[in-house]
Scaffold this active site. Sequence first.
Site, mmCIF file in Angstrom:
data_model
loop_
_atom_site.group_PDB
_atom_site.id
_atom_site.type_symbol
_atom_site.label_atom_id
_atom_site.label_comp_id
_atom_site.label_asym_id
_atom_site.label_seq_id
_atom_site.Cartn_x
_atom_site.Cartn_y
_atom_site.Cartn_z
ATOM 1 C CG ASN A 58 2.035 -92.874 9.560
ATOM 2 O OD1 ASN A 58 2.577 -93.475 8.642
ATOM 3 N ND2 ASN A 58 2.679 -92.564 10.675
ATOM 4 C CD GLU A 59 4.874 -95.671 12.133
ATOM 5 O OE1 GLU A 59 4.959 -95.422 13.356
ATOM 6 O OE2 GLU A 59 5.858 -95.712 11.379
ATOM 7 C CG HIS A 73 1.568 -75.557 23.464
ATOM 8 N ND1 HIS A 73 0.594 -75.118 22.607
ATOM 9 C CD2 HIS A 73 2.732 -75.477 22.785
ATOM 10 C CE1 HIS A 73 1.153 -74.777 21.446
ATOM 11 N NE2 HIS A 73 2.446 -74.990 21.536
ATOM 12 C CD GLN A 77 6.848 -86.419 12.276
ATOM 13 O OE1 GLN A 77 6.173 -87.084 11.503
ATOM 14 N NE2 GLN A 77 7.986 -86.863 12.763
ATOM 15 C CD GLU A 104 6.716 -93.098 8.211
ATOM 16 O OE1 GLU A 104 7.504 -93.434 9.115
ATOM 17 O OE2 GLU A 104 5.683 -92.452 8.428
ATOM 18 C CG HIS A 108 1.651 -88.915 10.127
ATOM 19 N ND1 HIS A 108 2.273 -89.460 9.026
ATOM 20 C CD2 HIS A 108 2.492 -89.139 11.170
ATOM 21 C CE1 HIS A 108 3.438 -89.983 9.381
ATOM 22 N NE2 HIS A 108 3.593 -89.799 10.677
ATOM 23 N NE ARG A 134 2.566 -91.686 4.148
ATOM 24 C CZ ARG A 134 2.866 -92.162 5.339
ATOM 25 N NH1 ARG A 134 4.060 -92.622 5.603
ATOM 26 N NH2 ARG A 134 1.961 -92.200 6.295
ATOM 27 C CE1 TYR A 191 12.054 -94.918 9.720
ATOM 28 C CE2 TYR A 191 9.941 -95.939 10.147
ATOM 29 C CZ TYR A 191 10.687 -94.858 9.706
ATOM 30 O OH TYR A 191 10.066 -93.736 9.233
ATOM 31 C CG ASP A 208 4.425 -73.761 19.128
ATOM 32 O OD1 ASP A 208 3.728 -74.796 19.192
ATOM 33 O OD2 ASP A 208 4.579 -72.983 20.100
ATOM 34 C CG ASN A 264 5.191 -96.385 7.824
ATOM 35 O OD1 ASN A 264 4.886 -96.384 6.634
ATOM 36 N ND2 ASN A 264 4.785 -95.451 8.661
#
Length: 501
Positions: free
Chosen positions: A194-195, A67, A47, A404, A150, A105, A339, A80, A337
């Site tokens: 992660n997740e 891509h 990310q 998170e 991740h 993190r 939300y 990219d 995590n």
Amino acid sequence: MKANIQVLLLVTLLAGVWGKNPFLKHKTPQYKFPAGFPFGAATASYQVEGGWKEDGKGVNIWDTLTHDRPYLVENQDNGDVACDSYHKYKEDVQLLKDLGADFYRFSISWARVLPEGHDNIVNQAGIDYYNNLINELLANGIEPMVTMYHWDLPQALQDLGGWPNMQLAKYFEAYARILFTHFGDRVKLWITFNEPLTFVSGYASEKGFAPAINTPGIGDYLAAHTVIHAHARVYHLYDQVFRSRQRGKVGIALNINWCEPLTNSTEDIAACERYQQFNLGIYAHPIFSTEGDYPAVVKERISRNSAAQGYTTSRLPTFSPEEVEYIRGTSDFFGLNFYTAYYGKEGEEGNIPSLGRDSGLITRQDSNWISSASTWLKVVPWGFRKEFNWIKNEYNNPQVFVTENGFSDLGELNDTGRVYFYTTYLTEMLKAIHEDGCNVIGYAAWSLMDNFEWNRGYAEKFGLYHVDFNDPTRPRTPKESAKVIAEIIKTRKIPERFWQD
Ligand SMILES: *[C@@H]1O[C@H](CO)[C@@H](O)[C@H](O)[C@H]1NC(C)=O
Ligand SMILES: *[C@@H]1O[C@H](CO)[C@@H](O)[C@H](O)[C@H]1NC(C)=O
């Protein structure tokens, strides 16, 4: 004088009864974060890093997806260049320093370290990059918290089938050994995955997360099974080879939404309980419960549905008693995590077969809840506290590290929505700590800066810092929320101007 005080007390009391007492209403936010409670911010390699083919990095499944099937991503965006953190890591560390963050993190790109996924070829430039980042953090008094995985699986391992292939547990252990060996002298906080719930869904739909393969209710369960094994192998590796010298902690970051029963019927309450077990328990129960293994309700329902659908074996793989023992207890903390929340009621929805269908409930969000830029993310602070309590009761009050928590908008600098999100969610977290006795030991905001939000590209922004993706130098600018978080870290409490009634 005396009479006046009595009148004042009476008025105060009455106002309190009517919920308008200006003294009583501020009760909760006076809670402080415990001394030494660590605050940080989080990112992930794909990310933010960019440098997708620089210095010997191998291709991963997100390079391939963006891509080869750019139409799966909003605006055909890709990672990219992303935030160009591959070149701008020193600036990133200064952002963290300006926040007053105790830790950062970040995740390591497997294919940057091991271009083909296997440990026979180690890319020295990749090792150097992470050494530089770790050393820069430590030089600035910021502790590294490293996520090993991740979501950016080396493409070479996807070519072998990816996570549904149980051999990947062994390859992941070999990768982890490289990380402990090169970085474990300085990294004391490790997160294996992660997740998993989210990334194994890459095997449940051809339209979503990489590798975007459409085998719902089968491939995602196989992937989950491998990931749980892989996590346990890495924990045991650390115990056997590294822990006595390196003295760090190894955990896993699991994501979950709160599920509030739509009515208080026993059916809806049971439906939301299944929501927790199918989405969180499927990973947490084998690792954190005293008995280990998948939750009974998960095993029973998938087995029953599989039989009804004509399969002669359950679509969910089974753990042997030895495996249950091997996996149980393999985490030093519970990474969470969190939300948002849903209302849940008993019912059937989703593909046949699928995890959603197997779990046997219908979820909806309330249109009155405050929205974000992400369709799935409504602002429901009280759900945070309820989730802490569910985990406390289910897993014997483990140490929960919030890995998170955050809010999306369109990138505005005066990000009042994000400020509201953080101040209200952190208030609920304080209640969980001080009123409910939940064992919360750390907190990472998602995210340090705006970044590539997977299939949503750069359309949804989660950063405390704004990043200008139209400028080749990717300048970072603090948002209002960065200033508020810095104030919270410094004062150890929610500033009074954000206290809610
Ligand atoms: C269900 O009961 C709880 C506890 O009494 C209450 O807080 C909640 O509002 C009720 N929910 C509904 C939908 O009635
Ligand atoms: C941000 O927006 C809010 C609400 O519109 C406003 O009250 C506040 O003054 C603004 N802050 C800044 C720094 O512009």
